[in-house]
Design a protein around this motif. Sequence first.
Motif, PDB file in Angstrom:
ATOM      1  N   SER A  90     -33.439  14.794 -25.084  1.00  0.00           N
ATOM      2  CA  SER A  90     -33.279  16.000 -25.913  1.00  0.00           C
ATOM      3  C   SER A  90     -34.606  16.734 -26.151  1.00  0.00           C
ATOM      4  O   SER A  90     -34.636  17.751 -26.838  1.00  0.00           O
ATOM      5  CB  SER A  90     -32.630  15.631 -27.252  1.00  0.00           C
ATOM      6  N   ALA A  92     -30.675   1.954 -19.616  1.00  0.00           N
ATOM      7  CA  ALA A  92     -31.184   0.635 -20.008  1.00  0.00           C
ATOM      8  C   ALA A  92     -30.044  -0.362 -20.195  1.00  0.00           C
ATOM      9  O   ALA A  92     -30.224  -1.563 -20.046  1.00  0.00           O
ATOM     10  CB  ALA A  92     -31.988   0.748 -21.306  1.00  0.00           C
ATOM     11  N   ARG A  93     -28.861   0.176 -20.517  1.00  0.00           N
ATOM     12  CA  ARG A  93     -27.747  -0.753 -20.762  1.00  0.00           C
ATOM     13  C   ARG A  93     -26.417  -0.051 -20.526  1.00  0.00           C
ATOM     14  O   ARG A  93     -26.378   1.129 -20.203  1.00  0.00           O
ATOM     15  CB  ARG A  93     -27.832  -1.332 -22.169  1.00  0.00           C
ATOM     16  N   GLY A  94     -25.335  -0.800 -20.712  1.00  0.00           N
ATOM     17  CA  GLY A  94     -23.986  -0.222 -20.675  1.00  0.00           C
ATOM     18  C   GLY A  94     -23.634   0.457 -19.364  1.00  0.00           C
ATOM     19  O   GLY A  94     -23.989   0.003 -18.276  1.00  0.00           O
ATOM     20  N   ILE A  95     -22.934   1.568 -19.495  1.00  0.00           N
ATOM     21  CA  ILE A  95     -22.437   2.310 -18.328  1.00  0.00           C
ATOM     22  C   ILE A  95     -23.598   2.802 -17.461  1.00  0.00           C
ATOM     23  O   ILE A  95     -23.532   2.763 -16.230  1.00  0.00           O
ATOM     24  CB  ILE A  95     -21.573   3.498 -18.813  1.00  0.00           C
ATOM     25  N   SER A 125     -15.695  12.093 -22.126  1.00  0.00           N
ATOM     26  CA  SER A 125     -14.983  10.979 -22.785  1.00  0.00           C
ATOM     27  C   SER A 125     -13.556  11.416 -23.077  1.00  0.00           C
ATOM     28  O   SER A 125     -13.288  12.620 -23.227  1.00  0.00           O
ATOM     29  CB  SER A 125     -15.687  10.651 -24.110  1.00  0.00           C
ATOM     30  N   MET A 174     -21.788   0.391 -27.311  1.00  0.00           N
ATOM     31  CA  MET A 174     -21.297   1.536 -28.083  1.00  0.00           C
ATOM     32  C   MET A 174     -19.939   1.200 -28.734  1.00  0.00           C
ATOM     33  O   MET A 174     -19.726   1.453 -29.918  1.00  0.00           O
ATOM     34  CB  MET A 174     -21.166   2.765 -27.173  1.00  0.00           C
ATOM     35  N   ILE A 233     -14.410   1.584 -22.900  1.00  0.00           N
ATOM     36  CA  ILE A 233     -15.224   0.747 -22.006  1.00  0.00           C
ATOM     37  C   ILE A 233     -15.999  -0.250 -22.873  1.00  0.00           C
ATOM     38  O   ILE A 233     -16.571   0.117 -23.903  1.00  0.00           O
ATOM     39  CB  ILE A 233     -16.238   1.594 -21.195  1.00  0.00           C
ATOM     40  N   ASP A 275     -37.394  -0.785 -22.126  1.00  0.00           N
ATOM     41  CA  ASP A 275     -35.966  -1.125 -22.074  1.00  0.00           C
ATOM     42  C   ASP A 275     -35.390  -0.835 -20.685  1.00  0.00           C
ATOM     43  O   ASP A 275     -34.552  -1.578 -20.165  1.00  0.00           O
ATOM     44  CB  ASP A 275     -35.180  -0.335 -23.128  1.00  0.00           C
ATOM     45  N   THR A 314     -18.852  -1.885 -24.072  1.00  0.00           N
ATOM     46  CA  THR A 314     -20.322  -1.752 -24.092  1.00  0.00           C
ATOM     47  C   THR A 314     -20.794  -1.910 -25.542  1.00  0.00           C
ATOM     48  O   THR A 314     -19.987  -2.038 -26.460  1.00  0.00           O
ATOM     49  CB  THR A 314     -20.799  -0.357 -23.604  1.00  0.00           C
ATOM     50  N   TYR A 336     -18.884  14.056 -31.816  1.00  0.00           N
ATOM     51  CA  TYR A 336     -18.848  13.482 -30.463  1.00  0.00           C
ATOM     52  C   TYR A 336     -17.778  14.163 -29.596  1.00  0.00           C
ATOM     53  O   TYR A 336     -18.011  14.478 -28.430  1.00  0.00           O
ATOM     54  CB  TYR A 336     -18.582  11.988 -30.603  1.00  0.00           C
ATOM     55  N   HIS A 371     -26.292  14.634 -26.274  1.00  0.00           N
ATOM     56  CA  HIS A 371     -25.283  14.873 -25.221  1.00  0.00           C
ATOM     57  C   HIS A 371     -25.417  16.261 -24.593  1.00  0.00           C
ATOM     58  O   HIS A 371     -25.477  16.383 -23.367  1.00  0.00           O
ATOM     59  CB  HIS A 371     -23.873  14.717 -25.797  1.00  0.00           C
ATOM     60  N   GLY A 373     -30.156   7.161 -19.893  1.00  0.00           N
ATOM     61  CA  GLY A 373     -29.542   6.155 -20.766  1.00  0.00           C
ATOM     62  C   GLY A 373     -29.147   4.918 -19.981  1.00  0.00           C
ATOM     63  O   GLY A 373     -28.128   4.278 -20.250  1.00  0.00           O
ATOM     64  N   ASP A 385     -37.022  10.954 -23.923  1.00  0.00           N
ATOM     65  CA  ASP A 385     -35.927  11.364 -24.790  1.00  0.00           C
ATOM     66  C   ASP A 385     -35.338  12.606 -24.140  1.00  0.00           C
ATOM     67  O   ASP A 385     -36.015  13.639 -24.032  1.00  0.00           O
ATOM     68  CB  ASP A 385     -36.479  11.689 -26.186  1.00  0.00           C
TER      69      ASP A 385
END
Length: 252
Positions: free
Chosen positions: A64, A14-17, A141, A190, A186, A41, A188, A153, A113, A12, A62
């Motif tokens: 998963s 490509a972006r964010g954390i 989290s 999300m 954070i 990405d 992002t 989540y 997750h 994961g 992916d």
Amino acid sequence: MAETRRVAIVTGAARGIGAATARRLAADGRAVAVVDLKEGDAQATVDRIAADGGTAIAVGADVSDSDQVAAAVAQVAERLGPPQILVNNAGVIRDNMLFKMSEDDWDTVMNVHLRGSFLMSRAAQEHMTSAGWGRIVSLSSTSALGNRGQANYSTAKAGLQGFTKTLAIELGKFGVTANAVAPGFIETDMTRATAERVGMDFEEFKAAAAAQIPVRRAGRPEDIAATVSFLTGEEAGFVSGQVIYVAGGPRD
Ligand code: NAP
């Protein structure tokens, strides 16, 4: 001083954390596989790492899907060398109150997750145990402690804490540590999506979050990347099975 050139996988990223973590591990001297759903990405993060003088490749998968995970880990081993660091960061949210939560909302979150971290860790541990050295960090989290609208989540993030402790027990004798980082708020895409869902301007949403945080600011992806850098470092070999809350204040 640059650390030993070990191969790291960040999912994961490509972006964010995940993107900040991939950049940080590359700056630490790691060769980094930037994994995300779409290879294209992931390439943006790779380009930034290359511009900073680091080594990285983009891999589409992916997390998963077991076939895609097996192919991705094999590709990393072939192109960069056996992975010895894994950061299970890929994540999605499908927030809703329980009475409105669909089975698809539940399954999607569990699959990315929990199943994703399981599949990636199972595939990568083989390389770590053969080398007698490894680091697995999974993104939990503060929602693991319970959060309105996030039954799926929070369950997944609490599950990752149990997963982490069990990996630490099973893999310790092979020189492999497993830890979880549990971020608070954070900034992002999300959290931007969450602001949209509750109909708030993102800046107002951030300010409201910061007012509740002891250090009085929202977290940044780099705050999490720095913690992952420590946990995946050469000197962190005696830290295992821990959940580190990175939330600008204490959590239970
Ligand atoms: P983000 O900005 O939404 O980035 C998540 C990345 O994961 C995206 O690039 C996404 O790809 C990718 N991804 C989603 N499903 C995937 C799959 N099945 N396989 C591979 N990649 C997949 O999220 P973030 O805020 O950086 O969060 C990163 C991690 O930290 C997540 O595990 C999240 O739960 C956790 N976390 C975040 C916060 C926060 O406040 N932001 C707090 C606590 C924990 P697409 O763009 O193609 O969907």
